[in-house]
Write a protein that holds these residues in place. Structure first.
Motif, PDB file in Angstrom:
ATOM      1  N   VAL A  98       0.859  -1.181   0.000  1.00  9.89           N
ATOM      2  CA  VAL A  98       0.000   0.000   0.000  1.00  9.89           C
ATOM      3  C   VAL A  98       0.896   1.232   0.000  1.00  9.89           C
ATOM      4  CG1 VAL A  98      -0.234   0.006   2.520  1.00  9.89           C
ATOM      5  CG2 VAL A  98      -1.939   1.167   1.128  1.00  9.89           C
ATOM      6  N   ASP A  99       0.503   2.215  -0.788  1.00 13.11           N
ATOM      7  CA  ASP A  99       1.234   3.472  -0.876  1.00 13.11           C
ATOM      8  C   ASP A  99       0.195   4.591  -0.841  1.00 13.11           C
ATOM      9  OD1 ASP A  99       3.828   4.921  -1.492  1.00 13.11           O
ATOM     10  OD2 ASP A  99       2.532   5.647  -3.113  1.00 13.11           O
ATOM     11  N   VAL A 100       0.327   5.498   0.120  1.00 13.82           N
ATOM     12  CA  VAL A 100      -0.645   6.568   0.295  1.00 13.82           C
ATOM     13  C   VAL A 100       0.063   7.905   0.160  1.00 13.82           C
ATOM     14  CG1 VAL A 100      -2.344   7.594   1.861  1.00 13.82           C
ATOM     15  CG2 VAL A 100      -1.985   5.122   1.870  1.00 13.82           C
ATOM     16  N   ARG A 101      -0.546   8.781  -0.609  1.00 21.09           N
ATOM     17  CA  ARG A 101      -0.026  10.144  -0.783  1.00 21.09           C
ATOM     18  C   ARG A 101      -1.180  11.118  -0.583  1.00 21.09           C
ATOM     19  NH1 ARG A 101       4.504   8.437   0.064  1.00 21.09           N
ATOM     20  NH2 ARG A 101       5.640   7.335  -1.514  1.00 21.09           N
ATOM     21  N   VAL A 102      -0.859  12.274  -0.054  1.00 18.24           N
ATOM     22  CA  VAL A 102      -1.813  13.367   0.079  1.00 18.24           C
ATOM     23  C   VAL A 102      -1.215  14.519  -0.725  1.00 18.24           C
ATOM     24  CG1 VAL A 102      -3.099  14.855   1.650  1.00 18.24           C
ATOM     25  CG2 VAL A 102      -2.478  12.523   2.366  1.00 18.24           C
ATOM     26  N   PRO A 103      -1.596  14.622  -2.012  1.00 15.53           N
ATOM     27  CA  PRO A 103      -0.984  15.634  -2.881  1.00 15.53           C
ATOM     28  C   PRO A 103      -1.040  17.034  -2.261  1.00 15.53           C
ATOM     29  CG  PRO A 103      -2.355  14.154  -4.158  1.00 15.53           C
ATOM     30  CD  PRO A 103      -2.606  13.835  -2.709  1.00 15.53           C
ATOM     31  N   GLY A 104       0.074  17.737  -2.396  1.00 18.39           N
ATOM     32  CA  GLY A 104       0.159  19.085  -1.879  1.00 18.39           C
ATOM     33  C   GLY A 104       0.490  19.170  -0.397  1.00 18.39           C
ATOM     34  N   THR A 105       0.754  18.021   0.223  1.00 19.62           N
ATOM     35  CA  THR A 105       1.103  18.005   1.649  1.00 19.62           C
ATOM     36  C   THR A 105       2.374  17.178   1.840  1.00 19.62           C
ATOM     37  OG1 THR A 105      -0.033  15.965   2.306  1.00 19.62           O
ATOM     38  CG2 THR A 105      -1.376  17.976   2.196  1.00 19.62           C
ATOM     39  N   PRO A 106       2.996  17.295   2.997  1.00 21.01           N
ATOM     40  CA  PRO A 106       4.187  16.489   3.289  1.00 21.01           C
ATOM     41  C   PRO A 106       3.839  15.153   3.958  1.00 21.01           C
ATOM     42  CG  PRO A 106       3.907  18.149   4.980  1.00 21.01           C
ATOM     43  CD  PRO A 106       2.799  18.361   3.980  1.00 21.01           C
ATOM     44  N   VAL A 107       2.669  14.608   3.640  1.00 20.04           N
ATOM     45  CA  VAL A 107       2.181  13.382   4.281  1.00 20.04           C
ATOM     46  C   VAL A 107       2.292  12.210   3.308  1.00 20.04           C
ATOM     47  CG1 VAL A 107       0.185  12.250   5.344  1.00 20.04           C
ATOM     48  CG2 VAL A 107       0.551  14.700   5.685  1.00 20.04           C
ATOM     49  N   ALA A 108       2.824  11.096   3.792  1.00 19.31           N
ATOM     50  CA  ALA A 108       2.912   9.877   2.985  1.00 19.31           C
ATOM     51  C   ALA A 108       2.863   8.670   3.915  1.00 19.31           C
ATOM     52  CB  ALA A 108       4.203   9.859   2.185  1.00 19.31           C
ATOM     53  N   ALA A 109       2.447   7.552   3.370  1.00 20.35           N
ATOM     54  CA  ALA A 109       2.467   6.292   4.117  1.00 20.35           C
ATOM     55  C   ALA A 109       2.775   5.170   3.137  1.00 20.35           C
ATOM     56  CB  ALA A 109       1.136   6.039   4.809  1.00 20.35           C
ATOM     57  N   THR A 110       3.569   4.229   3.582  1.00 21.32           N
ATOM     58  CA  THR A 110       3.856   3.039   2.792  1.00 21.32           C
ATOM     59  C   THR A 110       3.798   1.841   3.719  1.00 21.32           C
ATOM     60  OG1 THR A 110       6.227   3.268   3.154  1.00 21.32           O
ATOM     61  CG2 THR A 110       5.344   4.228   1.132  1.00 21.32           C
ATOM     62  N   GLY A 111       3.451   0.709   3.150  1.00 27.60           N
ATOM     63  CA  GLY A 111       3.390  -0.472   3.994  1.00 27.60           C
ATOM     64  C   GLY A 111       3.081  -1.727   3.221  1.00 27.60           C
ATOM     65  N   ALA A 112       2.772  -2.751   3.996  1.00 24.09           N
ATOM     66  CA  ALA A 112       2.500  -4.072   3.441  1.00 24.09           C
ATOM     67  C   ALA A 112       1.185  -4.599   4.003  1.00 24.09           C
ATOM     68  CB  ALA A 112       3.638  -5.026   3.792  1.00 24.09           C
ATOM     69  N   MET A 113       0.525  -5.426   3.195  1.00 26.12           N
ATOM     70  CA  MET A 113      -0.718  -6.065   3.601  1.00 26.12           C
ATOM     71  C   MET A 113      -0.541  -7.570   3.519  1.00 26.12           C
ATOM     72  SD  MET A 113      -3.533  -3.706   1.623  1.00 26.12           S
ATOM     73  CE  MET A 113      -2.984  -4.204  -0.003  1.00 26.12           C
ATOM     74  N   ARG A 114      -1.301  -8.262   4.342  1.00 26.22           N
ATOM     75  CA  ARG A 114      -1.268  -9.732   4.361  1.00 26.22           C
ATOM     76  C   ARG A 114      -2.675 -10.228   4.628  1.00 26.22           C
ATOM     77  NH1 ARG A 114      -1.027 -13.371   8.415  1.00 26.22           N
ATOM     78  NH2 ARG A 114       0.077 -15.297   8.046  1.00 26.22           N
ATOM     79  N   LEU A 115      -3.148 -11.151   3.825  1.00 31.49           N
ATOM     80  CA  LEU A 115      -4.449 -11.785   4.006  1.00 31.49           C
ATOM     81  C   LEU A 115      -4.226 -13.284   3.926  1.00 31.49           C
ATOM     82  CD1 LEU A 115      -7.594 -11.779   4.101  1.00 31.49           C
ATOM     83  CD2 LEU A 115      -7.536 -11.560   1.598  1.00 31.49           C
ATOM     84  N   ALA A 116      -4.539 -13.994   5.008  1.00 30.92           N
ATOM     85  CA  ALA A 116      -4.273 -15.441   5.032  1.00 30.92           C
ATOM     86  C   ALA A 116      -5.351 -16.152   5.831  1.00 30.92           C
ATOM     87  CB  ALA A 116      -2.904 -15.715   5.655  1.00 30.92           C
ATOM     88  N   ASP A 117      -5.533 -17.431   5.506  1.00 35.56           N
ATOM     89  CA  ASP A 117      -6.470 -18.250   6.271  1.00 35.56           C
ATOM     90  C   ASP A 117      -6.001 -18.345   7.712  1.00 35.56           C
ATOM     91  OD1 ASP A 117      -8.326 -18.840   4.240  1.00 35.56           O
ATOM     92  OD2 ASP A 117      -7.054 -20.456   3.471  1.00 35.56           O
ATOM     93  N   ALA A 118      -6.967 -18.379   8.604  1.00 33.35           N
ATOM     94  CA  ALA A 118      -6.712 -18.535  10.035  1.00 33.35           C
ATOM     95  C   ALA A 118      -7.682 -19.598  10.545  1.00 33.35           C
ATOM     96  CB  ALA A 118      -6.920 -17.214  10.757  1.00 33.35           C
ATOM     97  N   ALA A 119      -7.549 -19.965  11.791  1.00 35.40           N
ATOM     98  CA  ALA A 119      -8.340 -21.064  12.356  1.00 35.40           C
ATOM     99  C   ALA A 119      -9.839 -20.913  12.102  1.00 35.40           C
ATOM    100  CB  ALA A 119      -8.062 -21.166  13.853  1.00 35.40           C
TER     101      ALA A 119
END
Length: 169
Positions: A98-119
Motif C-alpha cells: 500500500v502506498d498513500v499520498r496526500v498531494p500538496g502536503t508532506p504526508v505519505a504512508a507506505t506499507g505491506a498487507m497480508r491476508l491469510a487463512d486462520a483457524a
C-alpha cells in the motif's frame, strides 16, 4: 520519525473469498460511495499477474480534521491510495503493498498487507509507516493521522464483512 501502524482484523470467511471481494471493482466503488468522502473515485483497477492492483482517491472534509491539521491545510484533503494484492503460496493467502499520498502536503504512508487463512476464517493485517515532513510538528501529526488510519481500516473491515454477509457464495 515515521509512525508505525499495525492493524489486524479477522473474518469468518476464508482468505480466497475475502480477496475476491477486495479485488472486485464493484465492491471498491461501493466502499468509496459509503466512506470515501467528496471526490471519491476508483482511479485505476487492473489485474496484476494472478493478483490485482488498484488506485483510489478519497476525500476528507477539512472540518473533520483536527484543529492543528486545519491550520496547515488550506482546504479539503484528497488522499490517493495505491494497493496491490497477489497470491502467496508460502502463507496460503495473499500479500501486497500500500502506498498513500496526500498531494500538496508532506504526508505519505507506505506499507505491506497480508491476508491469510486462520483457524476460524481469515486474518487481514496491515503494517505501514506514516511520515509527515513538518519540522517540530511532524511527530504529533503522524500520531493523529495514524489514529485516523486505524479507524478507517476498522470501518473498511466492517463494510467488507457486511458486503460478504449480503452475498452468499
Amino acid at each position: 520519525m515515521p509512525r508505525p501502524i499495525d492493524h489486524r482484523s479477522t473474518s469468518p470467511y476464508p482468505a480466497d473469498r475475502v480477496y475476491a471481494v477486495m479485488a472486485d471493482p464493484e465492491y471498491l466503488r461501493a466502499r468509496l460511495a459509503r466512506m470515501g468522502g467528496k471526490g471519491a473515485e476508483l482511479l485505476e483497477h487492473s489485474p496484476d499477474g494472478d493478483g490485482v492492483r488498484y488506485r483510489l482517491r478519497q476525500g476528507l472534509d477539512r472540518q473533520l480534521l483536527p484543529p492543528l491539521v486545519q491550520t496547515l491545510i488550506p482546504g479539503d484533503l484528497m488522499i490517493e491510495r495505491a494497493e496491490c494484492l497477489r497470491p502467496d503460496t508460502d502463507i496460503g493467502g495473499y500479500r501486497g503493498d500500500v502506498d498513500v499520498r496526500v498531494p500538496g502536503t508532506p504526508v505519505a504512508a507506505t506499507g505491506a498487507m497480508r491476508l491469510a487463512d486462520a483457524a476460524a476464517g481469515s486474518e487481514f493485517a496491515v503494517r505501514a509507516r506514516i511520515t509527515v515532513n513538518v519540522p517540530f510538528l511532524g511527530g504529533k501529526l503522524e500520531s493523529m493521522i495514524a489514529e485516523q488510519v486505524v479507524k478507517l481500516l476498522a470501518a473498511e473491515t466492517g463494510f467488507t464483512e457486511e458486503w460478504l454477509a449480503r452475498r452468499p457464495t
